[in-house]
Write a protein that holds these residues in place. Structure first.
Motif, PDB file in Angstrom:
ATOM      1  N   UNK A 165       0.858  -1.190   0.000  1.00 41.97           N
ATOM      2  CA  UNK A 165       0.000   0.000   0.000  1.00 41.97           C
ATOM      3  C   UNK A 165       0.888   1.231   0.000  1.00 41.97           C
ATOM      4  N   UNK A 166       0.405   2.206  -0.712  1.00 45.65           N
ATOM      5  CA  UNK A 166       1.190   3.439  -0.804  1.00 45.65           C
ATOM      6  C   UNK A 166       0.927   4.271   0.448  1.00 45.65           C
ATOM      7  N   UNK A 167       1.930   4.409   1.263  1.00 49.50           N
ATOM      8  CA  UNK A 167       1.720   5.115   2.529  1.00 49.50           C
ATOM      9  C   UNK A 167       2.110   6.583   2.442  1.00 49.50           C
ATOM     10  N   UNK A 168       2.785   6.950   1.383  1.00 52.58           N
ATOM     11  CA  UNK A 168       3.106   8.380   1.201  1.00 52.58           C
ATOM     12  C   UNK A 168       2.919   8.678  -0.283  1.00 52.58           C
ATOM     13  N   UNK A 169       2.032   9.608  -0.535  1.00 56.32           N
ATOM     14  CA  UNK A 169       1.727   9.920  -1.936  1.00 56.32           C
ATOM     15  C   UNK A 169       2.930  10.547  -2.657  1.00 56.32           C
ATOM     16  N   UNK A 170       3.080  10.191  -3.932  1.00 53.16           N
ATOM     17  CA  UNK A 170       4.148  10.808  -4.716  1.00 53.16           C
ATOM     18  C   UNK A 170       3.824  12.271  -4.963  1.00 53.16           C
ATOM     19  N   UNK A 171       4.867  13.076  -4.992  1.00 49.62           N
ATOM     20  CA  UNK A 171       4.675  14.494  -5.355  1.00 49.62           C
ATOM     21  C   UNK A 171       5.506  14.757  -6.597  1.00 49.62           C
ATOM     22  N   UNK A 172       5.527  15.973  -7.037  1.00 48.96           N
ATOM     23  CA  UNK A 172       6.300  16.321  -8.233  1.00 48.96           C
ATOM     24  C   UNK A 172       7.789  16.055  -8.036  1.00 48.96           C
ATOM     25  N   UNK A 173       8.246  16.197  -6.787  1.00 53.45           N
ATOM     26  CA  UNK A 173       9.685  16.086  -6.544  1.00 53.45           C
ATOM     27  C   UNK A 173      10.089  14.812  -5.818  1.00 53.45           C
ATOM     28  N   UNK A 174       9.121  14.066  -5.276  1.00 54.92           N
ATOM     29  CA  UNK A 174       9.443  12.869  -4.506  1.00 54.92           C
ATOM     30  C   UNK A 174       8.643  11.674  -4.982  1.00 54.92           C
ATOM     31  N   UNK A 175       9.275  10.495  -4.946  1.00 54.82           N
ATOM     32  CA  UNK A 175       8.535   9.271  -5.240  1.00 54.82           C
ATOM     33  C   UNK A 175       7.617   8.928  -4.079  1.00 54.82           C
ATOM     34  N   UNK A 176       6.536   8.237  -4.394  1.00 53.58           N
ATOM     35  CA  UNK A 176       5.691   7.711  -3.321  1.00 53.58           C
ATOM     36  C   UNK A 176       6.400   6.581  -2.609  1.00 53.58           C
ATOM     37  N   UNK A 177       5.948   6.250  -1.390  1.00 56.64           N
ATOM     38  CA  UNK A 177       6.547   5.157  -0.632  1.00 56.64           C
ATOM     39  C   UNK A 177       5.537   4.014  -0.513  1.00 56.64           C
ATOM     40  N   UNK A 178       6.017   2.836  -0.636  1.00 61.06           N
ATOM     41  CA  UNK A 178       5.109   1.679  -0.612  1.00 61.06           C
ATOM     42  C   UNK A 178       5.568   0.633   0.391  1.00 61.06           C
ATOM     43  N   UNK A 179       6.084   1.064   1.532  1.00 57.90           N
ATOM     44  CA  UNK A 179       6.527   0.075   2.532  1.00 57.90           C
ATOM     45  C   UNK A 179       5.372  -0.634   3.221  1.00 57.90           C
ATOM     46  N   UNK A 180       4.198  -0.031   3.175  1.00 62.52           N
ATOM     47  CA  UNK A 180       3.061  -0.651   3.850  1.00 62.52           C
ATOM     48  C   UNK A 180       2.590  -1.906   3.121  1.00 62.52           C
ATOM     49  N   UNK A 181       1.938  -2.812   3.853  1.00 60.33           N
ATOM     50  CA  UNK A 181       1.368  -4.013   3.242  1.00 60.33           C
ATOM     51  C   UNK A 181       0.016  -4.287   3.859  1.00 60.33           C
ATOM     52  N   UNK A 182      -0.921  -4.638   2.997  1.00 69.23           N
ATOM     53  CA  UNK A 182      -2.212  -5.063   3.556  1.00 69.23           C
ATOM     54  C   UNK A 182      -2.684  -6.295   2.788  1.00 69.23           C
ATOM     55  N   UNK A 183      -3.638  -6.977   3.403  1.00 70.29           N
ATOM     56  CA  UNK A 183      -4.188  -8.187   2.787  1.00 70.29           C
ATOM     57  C   UNK A 183      -5.279  -7.788   1.808  1.00 70.29           C
ATOM     58  N   UNK A 184      -5.190  -8.296   0.591  1.00 72.79           N
ATOM     59  CA  UNK A 184      -6.180  -7.937  -0.426  1.00 72.79           C
ATOM     60  C   UNK A 184      -7.513  -8.634  -0.174  1.00 72.79           C
ATOM     61  N   UNK A 185      -7.515  -9.647   0.698  1.00 67.92           N
ATOM     62  CA  UNK A 185      -8.752 -10.398   0.959  1.00 67.92           C
ATOM     63  C   UNK A 185      -9.507  -9.823   2.151  1.00 67.92           C
ATOM     64  N   UNK A 186      -8.818  -9.711   3.308  1.00 64.93           N
ATOM     65  CA  UNK A 186      -9.520  -9.271   4.521  1.00 64.93           C
ATOM     66  C   UNK A 186      -9.180  -7.842   4.913  1.00 64.93           C
TER      67      UNK A 186
END
Ligand SMILES: [Zn+2]
Ligand SMILES: [Zn+2]
Length: 198
Positions: A165-186
């Motif tokens: 899951x994207x925990x920090x939205x990308x901006x014009x100058x920075x990449x988004x961060x995707x360290x978060x994880x969630x279950x797609x089922x529950x």
């Protein structure tokens, strides 16, 4: 008592009769289709090392009955039967013999030396035994599906299907961060950005 279903059992103990309830599971016996039976070449060749397989997923045991002709050069040529629980070695006259293994699959490996060849093996019948459990609630990410009568696990918990899951939205100058994880089922979140900050 051996008729499947809910049964009341009476027990006489010290002059008193007690009653308790048991559930007797239904048991299914099946003879597998003959077209599925593995067999060796007849006679088997010199220096043979050939493995064949048979399986019936989910059964508790398999009983195999060799054909009358089944024969290997005694103590020189062997068949090795490998089950879920180990490998067993056989030789000589196996004609008509029935072996039962607590397994749902097995392999049969025939190993011969450089002379004296015999029929090898084929089967007259292969039968399976399976207990019919009574399924409880469906398995989920974290809970097993069990038999409501004996608690045997019918389907193991599936485990979470983790997606980033994207925990920090990308901006014009920075990449988004995707360290978060969630279950797609529950939907449970198992990791988030905070846990990764030092
Ligand atoms: Zn059961
Ligand atoms: Zn889940």
């Amino acid at each position: 008592m051996y008729i499947p279903g809910d049964r009341e059992v009476s027990v006489l103990y010290k002059g008193k009769t007690g009653k308790y309830n048991v559930y007797v599971h239904d048991i299914e016996y099946k003879t597998l289709d003959k077209s599925l039976y593995p067999e060796s070449e007849h006679n088997y060749p010199d220096n043979c090392d050939d493995t064949k397989y048979i399986s019936s997923p989910g059964v508790e045991s398999m009983s195999i009955t060799f054909s009358k002709q089944t024969y290997l050069e005694p103590n020189i040529d062997f068949i090795y039967i490998t089950t879920n629980n180990g490998t067993y070695k056989y030789t000589g006259n196996l004609g008509g013999k029935t072996l039962t293994f607590n397994t749902d699959s097995l392999s049969i490996r025939l190993v011969s030396d450089s002379d004296a060849n015999y029929y090898g093996y084929s089967f007259d019948s292969i039968t399976t035994k399976r207990t019919i459990h009574v399924p409880g609630e469906q398995a989920t990410c974290t809970t097993d599906q069990k038999c409501i009568k004996c608690e045997k696990i019918i389907q193991k918990a599936y485990g979470h299907d983790l997606v980033p899951i994207e925990v920090e939205k990308a901006t014009l100058t920075k990449d988004g961060k995707t360290e978060g994880e969630k279950c797609s089922v529950c939907g449970v979140i198992t990791k988030n950005k905070e846990q990764f900050q030092e």
